[in-house]
Design a protein around this motif. Structure first.
Motif: not given
Lengths: 412, 412
Positions: B177, B231, B233-236, B240
């Motif tokens: 991230d 990342s 794989f994460e909500e951004q 971020a």
């Protein structure tokens, strides 16, 4: 140097070992003095995997992106084949479709080859390169995007290269060892043919013999490209496999070259259609628009201004055909009493250029079927083919009886 | 419209689901009003599979064929990403390297991008296309053959497109991230940085931080491309990840930005080398020719015309280095008493542009290590970095102690 085209299908390049085996065959032809153009398919399973990705991503996919994705399998095999040949000290390099360039129409996913300039590859042959490895199945559109030629398109690529380069022959290496008088799985007397005429192969291909793509045979016939079908899994001599060639090259042949069958046929009948000018067009235009592949068409005699119209199509298109006909009835463009679908039929065909000069083939075929107690439901004929629809349960019996009756187990 | 470049690495496009997830991120940026250029890697594992095929086929492969084969994975992902975006009603199409064209040198397998003409893609943006999906890692040589940019080359593709199109930012989506003050696996106080200067990122990348390819950071620095690592794989949110940018954008920063480590280092010492002009060249030329990546070099003081020469290299190159030195001794180009290899060392570095204006960083680093009883074997410095070699067993201890001492767990 004379040019030879050699095409290897998916099962022939399925693993690195098989690619090596294929490369050895190429080396044998190079040693004979040929400049060789090798056309490769994707490793077997690869194209299906990529098509699966596309269909899962987008059921109504943009065919331009489909082509960009599914063409990649051939690129991998082409590079690996070139490397394998180099390892055997055979000077080789790979070409992707756009590098040749293989110029096609922009009918994505089903493009036609329009031109193959030979200058790039010929120049490399002039510099001592011995093998040009070309990714099959693909080309480039006038807009500069990647196109593909439809499933089995690598056969067409091979024939088109053979025509463009005036190749002595186009060898199609596959997982069968040639063209048979009939399907060996349902008739153990099936015999491999040494030679078969283009016209016969074309009929057999469109009747469901899966050895060659129909389009590739058409192209070979038009440009007189001598095609040889042979196995990549056996040691091969110059006489191996089956040569598909002009009938003038075939000195002696049986009147009938082969018996073909197509299992999943359906017979559809429109009962009591108004018999008027334009009725056939009114029926078959909506069927074509619905994507129904109509094969045989029979129109019965007319009574009191009405007739029955029968046609055949693949069983999995029956629902679509029924819907198209009922829609046409609703909007008033046709009228009929009822539509009857018989999904339990199959098509049996005998094919042979000898029919042009020999009479009595049809009569003999009908006698053989009658003797076995098999009822004929529909008949169509062409110059070198007779096809009948019969009940599917008699398929094996009919094929075997016809194979025997026309002495197909014996060479001419 | 402002242009945004978004790059998705192999793990971010490993499955059709992940491609959908990435496409959704792209859709968010399109909704903000950007014209987006998406750079994709191959689905994770694909490139390794293809490299494996090539190496098994031909250990000393023709790099031109290697490129033709290994570039195909990116083509698949590019097409699938375009299809996924179209399914989401985002106007998109794919480009392969040769279609743009991404013009590179002909240093196959390790080519450099020379030019990216923007006219093709810009014209499509002008016609309403919202996303250009470009296959990363690949280009076309002056001879018209496919090239690749070396492993991790898709980062470089992304930065080069951002530079060519004057993009507002280049977002690198990956499986971490952001950029951390040190490796979180060995120091649980490691903190994600909001911003880091190009020069610092460059030092960290070459010191073994695997977040970005070194070459892509160099390119970003030269063309002032604002790079964001985040990342997939994460909500951004817009804030971020870590922004890699010009130091002028960073108002406040710690003197030291991060602590890097490199585990598998070896220290080699040539004892009692004749100290004469040209001796360094006589030692390091044969090492370079043997493919040894020499990192740190230290020459001790001379006594009676002799000196000791120490250098570091990766442990797996020790045998090669020893052979190169002994060969050079045999042919008389250098002379030394003995060669000592210490394969149990690691390199620890502190990096920060603040060192330019703050003194005392080196002194503090040495004090911290001394307090922990860690002996320093070799020291080198640059304008914004101090590196030391120490025994490998102290690696975690040194990293944690330095992280604490420079207050890296606290933002500036």
């Amino acid at each position: 140097m004379p040019v030879l085209v050699m095409k290897f299908g998916g099962t022939s390049v399925a693993t690195l070992d098989r690619i090596r085996r294929a490369a050895k065959r190429v080396g044998v032809e190079v040693a004979k003095g040929y400049d060789v153009i090798v056309i490769v398919s994707a490793m077997s399973g690869e194209t299906n995997k990529l098509v699966g990705f596309v269909e899962e991503t987008s059921p109504l996919f943009d065919a331009r992106e489909y082509d960009a994705v599914v063409s990649s399998g051939e690129n991998v095999t082409a590079g690996l084949m070139a490397l394998t040949l180099q390892e055997m000290d055979v000077p080789a390099r790979s070409w992707q479709g756009w590098q040749v360039p293989v110029k096609t129409t922009n009918a994505h996913a089903n493009a036609r080859i329009e031109e193959i300039p030979t200058d790039n590859i010929s120049a490399k042959f002039g510099e001592g390169m011995k093998v040009a490895v070309v990714a099959g199945f693909q080309g480039i559109s006038p807009e500069g995007r990647i196109t593909t030629l439809g499933r089995g398109g690598s056969d067409t690529t091979a024939v088109a290269f053979a025509a463009a380069f005036g190749a002595e022959r186009c060898d199609i290496y596959t997982d069968v060892d040639g063209v048979y008088t009939t399907d060996p799985r349902i008739c153990d007397k099936a015999r491999k043919l040494d030679k078969i005429a283009f016209e016969e192969m074309l009929e057999l291909a469109s009747l469901g013999a899966k050895v060659l793509q129909t389009r590739s045979v058409e192209l070979a016939m038009r440009y007189k490209v001598r095609l040889r079908v042979l196995s990549s899994f056996e040691e091969q001599s110059d006489e191996a496999g089956t040569l598909v060639c002009d009938e003038e090259e075939i000195m002696e042949s049986n009147v009938v070259a082969g018996v073909a069958h197509s299992r999943d046929e359906a017979k559809m009948t429109l009962v009591s259609v108004a018999d008027r000018p334009g009725i056939a067009s009114a029926i078959f235009t909506p069927l074509a628009e619905a994507g129904v592949n109509v094969d045989m068409i029979v129109q019965n005699i007319s009574e009191e201004g009405h007739t029955d119209m029968t046609f055949s199509c693949p069983t999995n298109q029956v629902a679509r055909a029924e819907k198209a006909m009922k829609d046409a009835q609703k909007n008033g463009s046709i009228d009929f009493q009822e539509i009857i679908a018989d999904e339990g039929v199959c098509k049996i065909s005998v094919v042979g250029i000898g029919m042009r000069s020999h009479t009595g083939v049809a009569a003999k075929m009908f006698q053989v079927l009658a003797k076995e107690g098999i009822n004929i439901k529909v008949i169509t004929t062409s110059e070198i083919k007779i096809s009948v629809l019969i009940d599917r349960k008699y398929m094996e019996l009919a094929v075997q009886a016809l194979h025997d009756a026309f002495d197909l187990d014996k060479a001419a």
